[in-house]
Design a protein around this motif. Structure first.
Motif, PDB file in Angstrom:
ATOM      1  N   GLY A  97     -21.930  35.067  34.172  1.00  0.00           N
ATOM      2  CA  GLY A  97     -21.394  35.414  32.866  1.00  0.00           C
ATOM      3  C   GLY A  97     -22.508  35.673  31.870  1.00  0.00           C
ATOM      4  O   GLY A  97     -23.671  35.315  32.095  1.00  0.00           O
ATOM      5  N   ARG A  98     -22.164  36.308  30.781  1.00  0.00           N
ATOM      6  CA  ARG A  98     -23.150  36.560  29.734  1.00  0.00           C
ATOM      7  C   ARG A  98     -23.651  35.220  29.196  1.00  0.00           C
ATOM      8  O   ARG A  98     -22.876  34.290  28.978  1.00  0.00           O
ATOM      9  CB  ARG A  98     -22.511  37.385  28.613  1.00  0.00           C
ATOM     10  CG  ARG A  98     -23.529  37.881  27.597  1.00  0.00           C
ATOM     11  CD  ARG A  98     -22.898  38.837  26.633  1.00  0.00           C
ATOM     12  NE  ARG A  98     -23.098  38.356  25.282  1.00  0.00           N
ATOM     13  CZ  ARG A  98     -23.377  39.126  24.248  1.00  0.00           C
ATOM     14  NH1 ARG A  98     -23.443  40.417  24.387  1.00  0.00           N
ATOM     15  NH2 ARG A  98     -23.543  38.612  23.049  1.00  0.00           N
ATOM     16  N   ALA A  99     -24.947  35.119  28.986  1.00  0.00           N
ATOM     17  CA  ALA A  99     -25.568  33.868  28.547  1.00  0.00           C
ATOM     18  C   ALA A  99     -25.449  33.714  27.041  1.00  0.00           C
ATOM     19  O   ALA A  99     -26.369  34.024  26.283  1.00  0.00           O
ATOM     20  CB  ALA A  99     -27.025  33.817  28.993  1.00  0.00           C
ATOM     21  N   ASP A 100     -24.273  33.252  26.599  1.00  0.00           N
ATOM     22  CA  ASP A 100     -23.988  32.969  25.196  1.00  0.00           C
ATOM     23  C   ASP A 100     -23.745  31.478  25.076  1.00  0.00           C
ATOM     24  O   ASP A 100     -22.709  30.963  25.518  1.00  0.00           O
ATOM     25  CB  ASP A 100     -22.744  33.739  24.735  1.00  0.00           C
ATOM     26  CG  ASP A 100     -22.973  35.236  24.681  1.00  0.00           C
ATOM     27  OD1 ASP A 100     -24.136  35.662  24.501  1.00  0.00           O
ATOM     28  OD2 ASP A 100     -21.990  35.982  24.797  1.00  0.00           O
ATOM     29  N   LEU A 101     -24.698  30.765  24.476  1.00  0.00           N
ATOM     30  CA  LEU A 101     -24.657  29.308  24.392  1.00  0.00           C
ATOM     31  C   LEU A 101     -24.846  28.863  22.955  1.00  0.00           C
ATOM     32  O   LEU A 101     -25.479  29.556  22.161  1.00  0.00           O
ATOM     33  CB  LEU A 101     -25.787  28.685  25.220  1.00  0.00           C
ATOM     34  CG  LEU A 101     -26.160  29.286  26.567  1.00  0.00           C
ATOM     35  CD1 LEU A 101     -27.435  28.648  27.085  1.00  0.00           C
ATOM     36  CD2 LEU A 101     -25.026  29.092  27.541  1.00  0.00           C
ATOM     37  N   ALA A 102     -24.337  27.683  22.653  1.00  0.00           N
ATOM     38  CA  ALA A 102     -24.592  27.077  21.347  1.00  0.00           C
ATOM     39  C   ALA A 102     -24.735  25.576  21.541  1.00  0.00           C
ATOM     40  O   ALA A 102     -24.102  24.992  22.428  1.00  0.00           O
ATOM     41  CB  ALA A 102     -23.470  27.388  20.370  1.00  0.00           C
ATOM     42  N   VAL A 103     -25.567  24.974  20.706  1.00  0.00           N
ATOM     43  CA  VAL A 103     -25.777  23.530  20.732  1.00  0.00           C
ATOM     44  C   VAL A 103     -25.406  22.986  19.357  1.00  0.00           C
ATOM     45  O   VAL A 103     -25.861  23.520  18.337  1.00  0.00           O
ATOM     46  CB  VAL A 103     -27.245  23.170  21.050  1.00  0.00           C
ATOM     47  CG1 VAL A 103     -27.426  21.665  21.104  1.00  0.00           C
ATOM     48  CG2 VAL A 103     -27.696  23.818  22.356  1.00  0.00           C
ATOM     49  N   PHE A 104     -24.587  21.932  19.355  1.00  0.00           N
ATOM     50  CA  PHE A 104     -24.129  21.329  18.108  1.00  0.00           C
ATOM     51  C   PHE A 104     -24.482  19.846  18.080  1.00  0.00           C
ATOM     52  O   PHE A 104     -24.429  19.173  19.112  1.00  0.00           O
ATOM     53  CB  PHE A 104     -22.612  21.492  17.960  1.00  0.00           C
ATOM     54  CG  PHE A 104     -22.183  22.924  17.866  1.00  0.00           C
ATOM     55  CD1 PHE A 104     -22.191  23.583  16.647  1.00  0.00           C
ATOM     56  CD2 PHE A 104     -21.796  23.631  18.991  1.00  0.00           C
ATOM     57  CE1 PHE A 104     -21.819  24.914  16.554  1.00  0.00           C
ATOM     58  CE2 PHE A 104     -21.413  24.956  18.915  1.00  0.00           C
ATOM     59  CZ  PHE A 104     -21.426  25.604  17.686  1.00  0.00           C
ATOM     60  N   ASP A 105     -24.797  19.345  16.871  1.00  0.00           N
ATOM     61  CA  ASP A 105     -25.053  17.913  16.738  1.00  0.00           C
ATOM     62  C   ASP A 105     -23.732  17.172  16.549  1.00  0.00           C
ATOM     63  O   ASP A 105     -22.653  17.786  16.543  1.00  0.00           O
ATOM     64  CB  ASP A 105     -26.046  17.627  15.604  1.00  0.00           C
ATOM     65  CG  ASP A 105     -25.527  17.949  14.201  1.00  0.00           C
ATOM     66  OD1 ASP A 105     -24.304  18.149  14.017  1.00  0.00           O
ATOM     67  OD2 ASP A 105     -26.356  17.988  13.274  1.00  0.00           O
TER      68      ASP A 105
ATOM     69  N   VAL B  39     -30.588  30.219  32.665  1.00  0.00           N
ATOM     70  CA  VAL B  39     -30.382  31.552  32.113  1.00  0.00           C
ATOM     71  C   VAL B  39     -31.496  32.465  32.611  1.00  0.00           C
ATOM     72  O   VAL B  39     -32.682  32.134  32.507  1.00  0.00           O
ATOM     73  CB  VAL B  39     -30.383  31.503  30.569  1.00  0.00           C
ATOM     74  CG1 VAL B  39     -30.351  32.891  29.980  1.00  0.00           C
ATOM     75  CG2 VAL B  39     -29.213  30.666  30.069  1.00  0.00           C
ATOM     76  N   GLU B  40     -31.088  33.617  33.159  1.00  0.00           N
ATOM     77  CA  GLU B  40     -32.057  34.620  33.591  1.00  0.00           C
ATOM     78  C   GLU B  40     -31.664  35.944  32.960  1.00  0.00           C
ATOM     79  O   GLU B  40     -30.575  36.464  33.217  1.00  0.00           O
ATOM     80  CB  GLU B  40     -32.087  34.738  35.108  1.00  0.00           C
ATOM     81  CG  GLU B  40     -33.164  35.674  35.593  1.00  0.00           C
ATOM     82  CD  GLU B  40     -33.405  35.531  37.080  1.00  0.00           C
ATOM     83  OE1 GLU B  40     -34.542  35.825  37.490  1.00  0.00           O
ATOM     84  OE2 GLU B  40     -32.483  35.161  37.825  1.00  0.00           O
ATOM     85  N   GLY B  41     -32.528  36.454  32.111  1.00  0.00           N
ATOM     86  CA  GLY B  41     -32.213  37.682  31.387  1.00  0.00           C
ATOM     87  C   GLY B  41     -31.032  37.444  30.469  1.00  0.00           C
ATOM     88  O   GLY B  41     -31.026  36.501  29.683  1.00  0.00           O
ATOM     89  N   THR B  42     -30.011  38.280  30.586  1.00  0.00           N
ATOM     90  CA  THR B  42     -28.835  38.166  29.724  1.00  0.00           C
ATOM     91  C   THR B  42     -27.699  37.372  30.367  1.00  0.00           C
ATOM     92  O   THR B  42     -26.643  37.223  29.769  1.00  0.00           O
ATOM     93  CB  THR B  42     -28.288  39.564  29.370  1.00  0.00           C
ATOM     94  OG1 THR B  42     -27.876  40.224  30.579  1.00  0.00           O
ATOM     95  CG2 THR B  42     -29.328  40.403  28.641  1.00  0.00           C
ATOM     96  N   ARG B  43     -27.925  36.861  31.582  1.00  0.00           N
ATOM     97  CA  ARG B  43     -26.852  36.227  32.356  1.00  0.00           C
ATOM     98  C   ARG B  43     -27.134  34.773  32.693  1.00  0.00           C
ATOM     99  O   ARG B  43     -28.278  34.328  32.740  1.00  0.00           O
ATOM    100  CB  ARG B  43     -26.635  36.984  33.676  1.00  0.00           C
ATOM    101  CG  ARG B  43     -26.218  38.412  33.485  1.00  0.00           C
ATOM    102  CD  ARG B  43     -24.791  38.473  33.062  1.00  0.00           C
ATOM    103  NE  ARG B  43     -24.405  39.796  32.606  1.00  0.00           N
ATOM    104  CZ  ARG B  43     -23.283  40.026  31.989  1.00  0.00           C
ATOM    105  NH1 ARG B  43     -22.436  39.065  31.747  1.00  0.00           N
ATOM    106  NH2 ARG B  43     -22.982  41.235  31.574  1.00  0.00           N
TER     107      ARG B  43
END
Length: 149
Positions: free
Chosen positions: A122-130, A26-30
């Motif tokens: 793409g926009r850097a929208d990530l999530a991590v789930f257990d 991820v760099e900045g918002t992307r």
């Protein structure tokens, strides 16, 4: 600043096969790149690496009413804690909620849509789930906005 996020498994889309030892740069918002951790570390030497337990994938769309909280900011933050970075317009109808969403880079959508995919540029929208489905971390437009301790 460039950051590489990696997890036990990475899914470029939630219905895609998991990639073992995958990563997202991820760099900045992307999103700068998606691929095996070793390849990203070679491509971006010296980059900070955030390692997460669980499964990393695209952040979610929160389709219901925003959780109750004392302030609009706290209501938006409660959505981020669930791994979502987008809400539906019908549930963010007040000027205060829209302003809180905008300040936090949360997208207000006119209608439901599936979660996106992790793609370069793409926009850097990530999530991590257990394993139980609890959100461990949320990255919204490249910014770490939630981390469960």
């Amino acid at each position: 600043m460039l950051t590489i996020h990696t997890a036990d498994e990475v899914r470029v889309a939630w219905d895609a096969e998991p990639v073992k030892d995958g990563a997202v740069a991820v760099e900045g918002t992307r999103i700068a790149a998606v691929g095996p951790l070793a390849a990203l570390q070679e491509r971006f030497p010296g980059t900070r690496v955030r390692r997460w337990p669980g499964t990393l994938g695209p952040a979610l769309v929160h389709e219901g009413p925003l959780p109750e909280a004392p302030t609009p900011r706290e209501r938006v933050h409660a959505v981020l804690k669930l791994g979502a970075v987008a809400v539906l317009e019908q549930h963010a109808g007040t000027p205060e909620l829209r302003a809180a969403a905008e300040r936090n880079d949360v997208v207000v959508l006119p209608g439901a849509r599936p979660a996106g995919a992790l793609v370069e540029t793409g926009r850097a929208d990530l999530a991590v789930f257990d394993e139980a489905g609890a959100c461990l971390a949320t990255v919204c437009a490249g910014r770490l906005v939630h981390r469960r301790r």
